[in-house]
Design a protein around this motif. Structure first.
Motif, mmCIF file in Angstrom:
data_model
loop_
_atom_site.group_PDB
_atom_site.id
_atom_site.type_symbol
_atom_site.label_atom_id
_atom_site.label_comp_id
_atom_site.label_asym_id
_atom_site.label_seq_id
_atom_site.Cartn_x
_atom_site.Cartn_y
_atom_site.Cartn_z
ATOM 1 N N SER A 9 0.816 -1.217 0.000
ATOM 2 C CA SER A 9 0.000 0.000 0.000
ATOM 3 C C SER A 9 0.853 1.273 0.000
ATOM 4 O O SER A 9 0.403 2.334 -0.437
ATOM 5 C CB SER A 9 -0.937 0.010 1.208
ATOM 6 O OG SER A 9 -0.193 -0.088 2.421
ATOM 7 N N LYS A 13 -0.143 1.540 -4.066
ATOM 8 C CA LYS A 13 -1.339 2.356 -3.841
ATOM 9 C C LYS A 13 -2.501 1.938 -4.747
ATOM 10 O O LYS A 13 -3.122 2.754 -5.429
ATOM 11 C CB LYS A 13 -1.003 3.838 -4.047
ATOM 12 C CG LYS A 13 0.067 4.342 -3.081
ATOM 13 C CD LYS A 13 0.416 5.792 -3.310
ATOM 14 C CE LYS A 13 1.493 6.241 -2.317
ATOM 15 N NZ LYS A 13 1.906 7.645 -2.541
ATOM 16 N N GLY A 14 -2.736 0.632 -4.771
ATOM 17 C CA GLY A 14 -3.842 0.097 -5.547
ATOM 18 C C GLY A 14 -3.516 -0.208 -6.997
ATOM 19 O O GLY A 14 -4.352 -0.781 -7.712
ATOM 20 N N LYS A 15 -2.317 0.158 -7.470
ATOM 21 C CA LYS A 15 -1.928 -0.122 -8.848
ATOM 22 C C LYS A 15 -1.245 -1.486 -8.945
ATOM 23 O O LYS A 15 -0.837 -2.065 -7.939
ATOM 24 C CB LYS A 15 -0.995 0.969 -9.366
ATOM 25 C CG LYS A 15 -1.627 2.359 -9.385
ATOM 26 C CD LYS A 15 -0.640 3.395 -9.905
ATOM 27 C CE LYS A 15 -1.278 4.783 -9.932
ATOM 28 N NZ LYS A 15 -0.325 5.817 -10.427
ATOM 29 N N ASP A 16 -1.127 -1.985 -10.159
ATOM 30 C CA ASP A 16 -0.492 -3.293 -10.362
ATOM 31 C C ASP A 16 1.029 -3.194 -10.340
ATOM 32 O O ASP A 16 1.708 -4.162 -9.995
ATOM 33 C CB ASP A 16 -0.942 -3.895 -11.705
ATOM 34 C CG ASP A 16 -2.426 -4.189 -11.742
ATOM 35 O OD1 ASP A 16 -2.976 -4.575 -10.693
ATOM 36 O OD2 ASP A 16 -3.038 -4.029 -12.818
#
Length: 272
Positions: A9, A13-16
């Motif tokens: 995280s 931050k939520g990206k691959d």
């Protein structure tokens, strides 16, 4: 030594993927591990990593792949090292790449990309800023290539680890007093070997001649000068040990895919 965990995280931050090109002289992260996957590819310079207690020495074109939970720390003892660092989210990696990993995979192993693919990476990096939408496809392609190299790694074909005398020699040659003038003579003298023996050794373990290694060291130094000084390209060329600015520009472009002037202008534009 205490080992801390870097959380997905914090970086993804939520990206691959996360993707960095960094010029490093030190590591501030200390001994750590991730809850995601990571690989580090050396674009220029040398460094070492301690991975699960084993030291791995890395030079241009080498990479290490760090799976979830492997503790590691990087050391930059010989000047600036340019690295490509990629993180891949665990869920995404498990879904798309995990089945490709070899069952005998060992984290503390040095791998290498081919020279042609390294040239492709550097030429692509020179244009990605102009086409930001291509980053995602580049990340996927590069990760697939790295995993594929792991999958096709063959101990029977891989040469044994670089001997200690040669590793030490390459590190010593990063001293400007050795590479700026009479570099090949200095390298042969320090090795304690004949030039032909040294050439066979560098070809075997680095797939490069002594002259190619010297030029890579000189270009790494020149990059630092372009980034940190206002010296002219001509002055930097002679200071790094090249006999002419034209020869310097040719070698610089061959290794970095751009001219010294383009490299400096791109750096200024990034700062602005």
């Amino acid at each position: 030594m205490e080992c801390h965990t870097v959380q997905e995280s914090q970086f993804l931050k939520g990206k691959d993927f996360y993707f960095f090109i960094l010029d490093k002289t030190e590591s501030r992260s200390g001994l750590h591990e991730h809850d995601y996957y990571e690989f580090t590819l050396i674009l220029n310079g040398i460094c070492s990593q301690i991975i699960n207690g084993k030291r791995v020495d890395l030079a241009r074109g080498d990479f290490v792949f760090i799976p979830v939970g492997s503790n590691h720390q990087t050391y930059y003892d010989y000047g600036v090292t340019r690295i490509l660092n990629m993180g891949i989210g665990k869920r995404y990696f498990d879904q798309h790449y995990l089945s490709l990993l070899p069952s005998c995979f060992v984290a503390s192993q040095r791998y290498s990309v081919t020279g042609s693919f390294l040239n492709y990476i550097e030429s692509t990096l020179a244009t990605l800023n102009a086409y930001p939408g291509e980053f995602d496809e580049f990340n996927k392609l590069l990760t697939y290539y790295i995993v594929n190299r792991l999958c096709h790694y063959d101990n029977a074909q891989e040469q044994s680890e670089v001997p200690g005398w040669l590793t030490l020699l390459v590190r010593q040659m990063h001293n400007k007093a050795l590479f700026a003038e009479k570099a090949l003579e200095n390298m042969v003298r320090l090795s304690g070997k004949t030039q032909s023996y040294l050439t066979r050794a560098t070809n075997r373990y680095y797939q490069k001649t002594p002259g190619q290694l010297i030029n890579e060291i000189r270009i790494n130094y020149a990059r630092q000068q372009l980034e940190t000084t206002n010296f002219s390209v001509t002055d930097i060329a002679f200071d790094a040990g090249f006999s002419s600015p034209g020869l310097f520009i040719n070698h610089f472009k061959k290794i970095t895919s751009v001219t010294p002037g383009h490299y400096r202008r791109r750096l200024v534009n990034q700062i602005l």
